[in-house]
Design a protein around this motif. Structure first.
Motif, PDB file in Angstrom:
ATOM      1  N   PHE A 354       0.852  -1.105  -0.031  1.00  0.00           N
ATOM      2  CA  PHE A 354       0.066  -0.214  -0.081  1.00  0.00           C
ATOM      3  C   PHE A 354       0.762   1.229  -0.087  1.00  0.00           C
ATOM      4  O   PHE A 354       0.475   2.273  -0.714  1.00  0.00           O
ATOM      5  N   SER A 355       2.036   1.150   0.719  1.00  0.00           N
ATOM      6  CA  SER A 355       2.651   2.415   0.629  1.00  0.00           C
ATOM      7  C   SER A 355       3.441   2.770  -0.681  1.00  0.00           C
ATOM      8  O   SER A 355       3.326   3.809  -1.028  1.00  0.00           O
ATOM      9  N   SER A 356       3.868   1.500  -1.147  1.00  0.00           N
ATOM     10  CA  SER A 356       4.243   1.724  -2.654  1.00  0.00           C
ATOM     11  C   SER A 356       3.185   2.334  -3.595  1.00  0.00           C
ATOM     12  O   SER A 356       3.532   3.093  -4.354  1.00  0.00           O
ATOM     13  N   ALA A 357       2.062   1.504  -3.465  1.00  0.00           N
ATOM     14  CA  ALA A 357       1.084   2.225  -4.477  1.00  0.00           C
ATOM     15  C   ALA A 357       0.465   3.631  -4.047  1.00  0.00           C
ATOM     16  O   ALA A 357       0.370   4.461  -4.986  1.00  0.00           O
ATOM     17  N   LEU A 358       0.758   3.966  -2.751  1.00  0.00           N
ATOM     18  CA  LEU A 358       0.152   5.239  -2.583  1.00  0.00           C
ATOM     19  C   LEU A 358       1.489   6.464  -3.008  1.00  0.00           C
ATOM     20  O   LEU A 358       0.955   7.546  -3.666  1.00  0.00           O
ATOM     21  N   HIS A 359       2.599   6.027  -3.176  1.00  0.00           N
ATOM     22  CA  HIS A 359       3.482   7.011  -3.524  1.00  0.00           C
ATOM     23  C   HIS A 359       3.918   6.860  -5.056  1.00  0.00           C
ATOM     24  O   HIS A 359       4.645   7.707  -5.734  1.00  0.00           O
ATOM     25  N   ASN A 360       3.148   5.883  -5.883  1.00  0.00           N
ATOM     26  CA  ASN A 360       3.094   5.890  -7.178  1.00  0.00           C
ATOM     27  C   ASN A 360       1.889   6.240  -7.858  1.00  0.00           C
ATOM     28  O   ASN A 360       1.363   5.505  -8.722  1.00  0.00           O
ATOM     29  N   GLN A 361       1.396   7.457  -7.381  1.00  0.00           N
ATOM     30  CA  GLN A 361       0.122   7.776  -7.927  1.00  0.00           C
ATOM     31  C   GLN A 361       0.175   8.449  -9.254  1.00  0.00           C
ATOM     32  O   GLN A 361       1.284   9.200  -9.385  1.00  0.00           O
ATOM     33  N   SER A 362      -0.257   7.854 -10.138  1.00  0.00           N
ATOM     34  CA  SER A 362      -0.407   8.163 -11.544  1.00  0.00           C
ATOM     35  C   SER A 362      -1.673   9.381 -12.177  1.00  0.00           C
ATOM     36  O   SER A 362      -2.634   9.328 -11.293  1.00  0.00           O
ATOM     37  N   ASN A 364      -3.459   9.411 -14.634  1.00  0.00           N
ATOM     38  CA  ASN A 364      -4.370   8.792 -15.287  1.00  0.00           C
ATOM     39  C   ASN A 364      -4.910   7.594 -14.427  1.00  0.00           C
ATOM     40  O   ASN A 364      -5.526   6.953 -15.089  1.00  0.00           O
ATOM     41  N   GLU A 365      -4.515   7.563 -13.207  1.00  0.00           N
ATOM     42  CA  GLU A 365      -5.063   6.488 -12.404  1.00  0.00           C
ATOM     43  C   GLU A 365      -6.696   6.443 -12.181  1.00  0.00           C
ATOM     44  O   GLU A 365      -7.310   7.314 -12.410  1.00  0.00           O
ATOM     45  N   SER A 366      -7.295   5.184 -12.367  1.00  0.00           N
ATOM     46  CA  SER A 366      -8.661   4.959 -12.462  1.00  0.00           C
ATOM     47  C   SER A 366      -9.492   5.722 -10.983  1.00  0.00           C
ATOM     48  O   SER A 366      -8.924   5.733 -10.011  1.00  0.00           O
ATOM     49  N   TYR A 367     -10.476   6.252 -11.226  1.00  0.00           N
ATOM     50  CA  TYR A 367     -11.269   6.841 -10.020  1.00  0.00           C
ATOM     51  C   TYR A 367     -11.510   5.771  -9.075  1.00  0.00           C
ATOM     52  O   TYR A 367     -11.196   6.308  -7.892  1.00  0.00           O
ATOM     53  N   ASP A 368     -11.656   4.499  -9.193  1.00  0.00           N
ATOM     54  CA  ASP A 368     -12.110   3.746  -8.203  1.00  0.00           C
ATOM     55  C   ASP A 368     -10.876   3.396  -7.567  1.00  0.00           C
ATOM     56  O   ASP A 368     -10.817   3.374  -6.139  1.00  0.00           O
ATOM     57  N   LYS A 369      -9.509   3.274  -8.076  1.00  0.00           N
ATOM     58  CA  LYS A 369      -8.432   3.086  -7.199  1.00  0.00           C
ATOM     59  C   LYS A 369      -7.993   4.277  -6.549  1.00  0.00           C
ATOM     60  O   LYS A 369      -7.542   3.935  -5.220  1.00  0.00           O
ATOM     61  N   THR A 370      -8.059   5.411  -6.921  1.00  0.00           N
ATOM     62  CA  THR A 370      -7.930   6.807  -6.040  1.00  0.00           C
ATOM     63  C   THR A 370      -8.876   6.663  -4.915  1.00  0.00           C
ATOM     64  O   THR A 370      -8.480   6.961  -3.989  1.00  0.00           O
ATOM     65  N   LEU A 371     -10.243   6.455  -5.278  1.00  0.00           N
ATOM     66  CA  LEU A 371     -11.226   6.312  -3.922  1.00  0.00           C
ATOM     67  C   LEU A 371     -10.869   5.463  -2.941  1.00  0.00           C
ATOM     68  O   LEU A 371     -10.716   5.648  -1.741  1.00  0.00           O
ATOM     69  N   SER A 372     -10.305   4.332  -3.317  1.00  0.00           N
ATOM     70  CA  SER A 372      -9.985   3.175  -2.542  1.00  0.00           C
ATOM     71  C   SER A 372      -8.874   3.613  -1.552  1.00  0.00           C
ATOM     72  O   SER A 372      -8.654   3.296  -0.410  1.00  0.00           O
ATOM     73  N   LYS A 373      -7.826   4.104  -2.288  1.00  0.00           N
ATOM     74  CA  LYS A 373      -6.490   4.549  -1.464  1.00  0.00           C
ATOM     75  C   LYS A 373      -7.043   5.803  -0.641  1.00  0.00           C
ATOM     76  O   LYS A 373      -6.708   5.504   0.749  1.00  0.00           O
ATOM     77  N   ALA A 374      -7.743   6.650  -0.810  1.00  0.00           N
ATOM     78  CA  ALA A 374      -8.580   7.504   0.354  1.00  0.00           C
ATOM     79  C   ALA A 374      -9.162   6.887   1.504  1.00  0.00           C
ATOM     80  O   ALA A 374      -9.222   7.092   2.502  1.00  0.00           O
ATOM     81  N   GLN A 375      -9.978   5.891   1.011  1.00  0.00           N
ATOM     82  CA  GLN A 375     -10.786   4.973   1.907  1.00  0.00           C
ATOM     83  C   GLN A 375      -9.690   4.359   3.047  1.00  0.00           C
ATOM     84  O   GLN A 375      -9.733   4.357   4.125  1.00  0.00           O
ATOM     85  N   ILE A 376      -8.690   3.634   2.359  1.00  0.00           N
ATOM     86  CA  ILE A 376      -7.665   2.787   3.196  1.00  0.00           C
ATOM     87  C   ILE A 376      -6.974   3.775   4.202  1.00  0.00           C
ATOM     88  O   ILE A 376      -6.696   3.581   5.246  1.00  0.00           O
ATOM     89  N   LEU A 377      -6.539   4.986   3.638  1.00  0.00           N
ATOM     90  CA  LEU A 377      -5.741   6.139   4.511  1.00  0.00           C
ATOM     91  C   LEU A 377      -6.593   6.267   5.720  1.00  0.00           C
ATOM     92  O   LEU A 377      -6.226   6.180   6.931  1.00  0.00           O
ATOM     93  N   VAL A 378      -8.041   6.383   5.443  1.00  0.00           N
ATOM     94  CA  VAL A 378      -8.777   6.723   6.631  1.00  0.00           C
ATOM     95  C   VAL A 378      -8.883   5.548   7.691  1.00  0.00           C
ATOM     96  O   VAL A 378      -8.861   5.439   8.830  1.00  0.00           O
ATOM     97  N   TRP A 379      -9.034   4.328   6.915  1.00  0.00           N
ATOM     98  CA  TRP A 379      -9.327   3.102   7.496  1.00  0.00           C
ATOM     99  C   TRP A 379      -8.020   2.705   8.419  1.00  0.00           C
ATOM    100  O   TRP A 379      -8.137   2.198   9.714  1.00  0.00           O
ATOM    101  N   LEU A 380      -6.966   2.862   7.885  1.00  0.00           N
ATOM    102  CA  LEU A 380      -5.546   2.695   8.938  1.00  0.00           C
ATOM    103  C   LEU A 380      -5.879   3.534  10.010  1.00  0.00           C
ATOM    104  O   LEU A 380      -4.928   2.999  11.284  1.00  0.00           O
ATOM    105  N   THR A 381      -6.441   4.433  10.203  1.00  0.00           N
ATOM    106  CA  THR A 381      -6.309   5.207  11.607  1.00  0.00           C
ATOM    107  C   THR A 381      -7.197   4.657  12.596  1.00  0.00           C
ATOM    108  O   THR A 381      -7.135   4.889  13.645  1.00  0.00           O
ATOM    109  N   ALA A 382      -8.060   3.485  12.090  1.00  0.00           N
ATOM    110  CA  ALA A 382      -9.083   2.749  12.843  1.00  0.00           C
ATOM    111  C   ALA A 382      -8.722   1.514  13.191  1.00  0.00           C
ATOM    112  O   ALA A 382      -9.039   0.746  14.263  1.00  0.00           O
TER     113      ALA A 382
END
Length: 919
Positions: A354-362, A364-382
């Motif tokens: 996940f750390s690698s995927a987060l730092h390799n943001q492109s 033209n990344e798909s919307y679902d992938k971007t949204l999933s990253k944001a969800q996981i960032l918040v989820w990791l705090t819980a």
């Protein structure tokens, strides 16, 4: 000061272009976190409101006939929107309709900032069960009295927005900064709000969180503190003085019901464990079997200081055990205990990935992938588990999760920087200290086959949903290959002048000989071409020789490796095998040429290991097929020419289960609501390989009053299936339609064939009135959960399902009144695995019908029947359209396997009177 206008509209349909119009408009204005204005009006659409919309919204012609048109209210709406954020729950729909109406009335469309509360709720509350407004408001304890009414929906969405803002403002600074980097690819214009929250962010750190490796993580809680009691009562003492004391149980369990069957089961399991024997228990619906096995399991684990494994078939039951049953168990027991949940490692997030995927943001990344990253960032705090089951990821994110999930190739080394915080390793460490280990059949069986690398050593186990244990063993030993299994590796390596690893290494690793890079590219290109041709040939072969359709609508073709038309495929297999090894060798040369200290060397070794796994599967399935297994092809009829799945499974797993699983255990208890056939357990004993061990059996009857809750009806005017499938389907549809008219829907129709379901759906669709909702598996969606939720949402709904709907569906109360069983659930005789098992029984001189087909069908029938009554207050009808249940000799076996319910045989005209009276 920012102003937010939260809007909701009700419309006559989903398409303005096709004449649909707004019939109700409402908005709530929010300023400075306070609701400052509310507005609602009905609108005259200038057309009729469809019956379905009237039923959904409770808005009728009388509400709109004297209402203003949209053009009359447009100036007021534009005034309030001026300089404000447009906010809606699913903003795409509401904004599209509002703008279409504005344009149609001669006004410019709204072009200001937009916030979508669905999207923002997904990020803020990534573990919510559902993001429907009605479900969210329930989960967040908000007042939402009239879903599908614009005024109530707008009010609820405004409350939701304020909760979202509060959640964002409370997130750690680093998490907000990371979401800000993703914000440009979200639908909501949230950047300026994020900057505001960052500017006003308090500096104090949350002691429950830590920053590590560029992520904010929740610190794991200390291990459960378990008091080592000096002395605990014996099981017999606890059972007699506590569990049999109804008043004592009521004081500890809310809504406790005294269930004699539950007490029987507790005592029986303790006896099985004590005698170190094996137990089979059929526990009828409503027995309370989960608590019935947890109590003796906990005593066994505590008294003998050894873990007891509790295994379920479904993740849902695993979750139910943890969230509902273990807290009850804790309130009952006279001692404390440790529990742990273990799942397959693909359930756990790999922090390194996940750390690698987060730092390799492109860009033209798909919307679902971007949204999933944001969800996981918040989820990791819980999250403390990192288990994907907690998450409600963006739709179509399963592929992205596969990129992030822990796997057997992920680093297991303590040298990995994330090892101490690895969720998978954490789950394994917790399991080592646990008295009760909650897991699932897949992991139990895969652990047996990988020499017990995951689950700590154990001698006692409870297998719940045990009727699936054989099938899961078969799945675990099965293999599958498809076109993309290898293609995505070829594409990942890429080409020297395009994209992929080769192009990257050409630039970053000048020490590599360019000839090695081009050799790997050439080998990959050759392989790709022959791989394509192989799967095109497999597709052609499958289309020509298809035996039947499975429940996913795929054609199924058993492979005959000695058939004349397989020769040409063998040639293609040989070519692929040659080029595949050639390609692997060329990548190996690249690996050898890399410097030892290069980080890429470890990465390419991992790459080769994964490719080799595909190569081994390919060899087992097509090059050197393993004896004792059945091989077949599945084809998506509407898919591309390469949409072919090569499958294989062992024909018999009983010996493997006997030798590799049961032989190493002191005692195993297997339980389910459906294990016995004609009150006997012989079928399941043979299938599981339990013939040579001491087995005790018990049937615990359901506490429900079946004779007062259920009627089983068989229409005498249904034709027999032998008269022809077309006539049978037409008659079945007419019966279903007439019963549905009486019961106002609330009907689950169970099919044994996807093809029959599809044809029935088309006929029913033509017969049903507009206010009926017809939901069909494989037509709208394949997800059982989504289909069931949709079914429960509508008053007049009919749900058509195939095999996965015969069990595991829980629709209690008034939502379900009728189950219609279209055909007795015999396996299709040309199903590859069933056919192979039948052939083996014939070779042994046994009857495939009596030994396999009939017992299988009876157990499945019992599962389907059990969908109707889930609570002691439920009441309903099971209609069996297949007259073989009363006309054939073997039909009695189905009826004898059910609880004692009245069986009524009459014409449909007469049954309609009985149905009306009964319901």
């Amino acid at each position: 000061m920012k102003r937010f206008v939260i809007i909701d509209v009700e419309t006559t349909g989903v398409s303005y272009a096709k004449g649909d119009r707004i019939i109700q408009l409402a908005f709530v204005v929010v300023e400075n976190t306070a609701m400052t204005n509310r507005y609602m009006t009905y609108l005259n659409p200038g057309r009729e409101i469809p019956p379905f919309i009237q039923s959904l919204t409770c808005i009728e012609a009388t509400h709109v006939e004297t209402a203003p048109s949209f053009s009359e209210v447009a100036p007021d709406l534009l005034e309030v929107l001026d300089g404000a954020y447009f906010v809606a729950h699913n903003a795409d729909f509401d904004l599209q309709f509002i703008n279409a109406e504005l344009t149609g009335a001669g006004y410019p469309p709204f072009q200001g900032p937009v916030l979508d509360t669905v999207e923002l709720a997904r990020i803020s509350f990534p573990t919510a069960d559902s993001f429907r407004l009605s479900q969210l408001t329930k989960q967040l304890d908000m007042n939402h009295q009239q879903p599908h009414r614009a005024d109530s929906d707008a009010e609820a969405a405004a409350q939701l927005l304020l909760q979202i803002f509060h959640r964002f403002a409370s997130l750690p600074k680093l998490t907000l900064q990371q979401i800000d980097k993703l914000a440009g690819q979200l639908k909501s214009d949230v950047s300026s709000l994020l900057h505001e929250w960052l500017e006003n962010h308090p500096d104090e750190a949350d002691p429950l969180l830590e920053e590590y490796g560029g992520l904010v993580l929740r610190r794991p809680a200390d291990d459960e503190s378990v008091t080592e009691e000096k002395s605990i009562p014996s099981f017999e003492e606890f059972y007699t003085t506590c569990m049999k004391n109804e008043q004592w149980c009521k004081e500890r369990i809310g809504e406790y019901e005294n269930r004699p069957g539950q007490l029987e089961m507790i005592s029986f399991i303790h006896e099985v464990f004590n005698d170190r024997s094996f137990g089979l228990i059929e526990a009828g619906t409503g027995t309370g079997k989960t608590l019935a096995y947890l109590v003796p399991a906990a005593f066994q684990a505590k008294e003998h200081n050894c873990p007891v494994v509790i295994s379920t078939h479904t993740v849902q039951l695993q979750e139910q055990l943890v969230k509902q049953e273990l807290p009850i168990l804790n309130s009952l027991l006279p001692f404390s205990f440790r529990s742990a949940v273990l799942k397959g490692r693909n359930h756990y997030l790999c922090l390194r990935k996940f750390s690698s995927a987060l730092h390799n943001q492109s860009w033209n990344e798909s919307y679902d992938k971007t949204l999933s990253k944001a969800q996981i960032l918040v989820w990791l705090t819980a999250t403390e588990t990192g288990d994907v089951e907690e998450l409600s990821l963006a739709s179509h994110s399963s592929h992205f999760w596969n990129e992030l999930a822990s796997d057997s190739f992920s680093c297991n080394s303590p040298k990995c920087q994330w090892f101490a915080r690895c969720f998978y390793q954490r789950a394994k460490r917790k399991a080592k200290k646990a008295n009760l280990i909650i897991t699932n059949h897949s992991l139990v069986l895969s652990d047996v086959m990988t020499d017990h690398q995951v689950i700590p050593k154990y001698r006692y186990a409870i297998i719940d949903e045990a009727h699936h244990f054989e099938e899961t063993a078969s799945e675990q030993l099965g293999q599958q290959l498809d076109y993309h299994s290898l293609l995505h590796f070829i594409n990942e390596l890429g080409s020297c002048d395009g994209e992929g690893l080769l192009a990257k290494w050409l630039v970053t690793m000048p020490e590599l000989d360019s000839h090695l890079l081009t050799e790997a590219e050439d080998c990959g290109r050759n392989l790709k071409q022959d791989w394509y041709e192989l799967f095109a040939l497999l597709h052609q072969h499958a289309e020509k020789n298809a035996d039947n359709y499975n429940e996913r609508g795929r054609t199924v073709t058993t492979i005959d490796f000695h058939g004349d038309d397989w020769v040409i495929i063998n040639d293609a297999v040989d070519r692929c095998s040659f080029y595949l090894q050639d390609w692997i060798d060329s990548i190996g040369k690249l690996k050898d040429a890399m410097k030892e200290e290069s980080s890429e060397k470890g990465m390419i070794a991992f790459f080769v290991e994964r490719v080799q796994t595909v190569a081994d599967t390919f060899a087992d399935l097509l090059k050197h097929p393993v004896p004792g297994r059945i091989h077949w092809l599945e084809v998506d009829t509407k898919g591309p020419r390469q949409a072919v799945y090569v499958q294989s499974k062992p024909v018999d797993v009983s010996e493997l289960l006997a030798d590799e699983f049961f032989h190493g255990k002191d005692s195993v208890v297997l339980t389910s609501a459906t294990l016995a056939v004609n009150q006997q357990f012989q079928y399941i004993i043979q299938r599981l390989g339990l013939e040579d061990v001491p087995v005790k059996t018990k049937i615990v009857d359901s506490p429900f009053q079946w004779e007062n809750q259920v009627r089983l009806m068989v229409p005498t005017d249904m034709p027999m299936i032998q008269k022809g499938e077309n006539a049978y389907i037409e008659a079945a549809v007419m019966h279903i339609h007439r019963v549905a008219m009486l019961t106002k829907g609330k009907m689950l129709v169970l099919f044994t064939s996807y093809e029959m379901l599809k044809r029935s759906y088309q006929l029913l669709k033509e017969l049903l009135a507009d206010d009926y909702m017809l939901i069909a598996q494989g037509v709208q969606t394949g997800s059982r959960t989504k289909l069931t939720k949709n079914f429960q949402q509508f008053d007049k709904a009919i749900l058509l399902g195939t095999s996965s709907f015969w069990e595991g569906v829980d629709i209690p109360g008034n939502d379900l009144s009728v189950i219609a069983i279209v055909r007795l659930p015999f396996s299709p005789p040309n199903d590859p695995l069933f056919q192979a098992k039948s052939n083996r029984l014939k070779e042994e001189g046994a009857s495939p019908f009596m030994k396999l087909a009939l017992p299988q069908a009876i157990l499945r029938f019992k599962q389907g029947f059990g969908r109707l009554i889930r609570r002691s207050t439920d009441k309903g009808i099971v209609i069996v359209l297949d007259r073989r249940i009363v006309a054939a000799k073997y039909g009695k076996s189905f009826l004898h396997s059910l609880p004692a319910v009245p069986v009524i045989e009459k014409s449909l005209d007469e049954l309609e009177i009985d149905i009306s009276n009964w319901l």
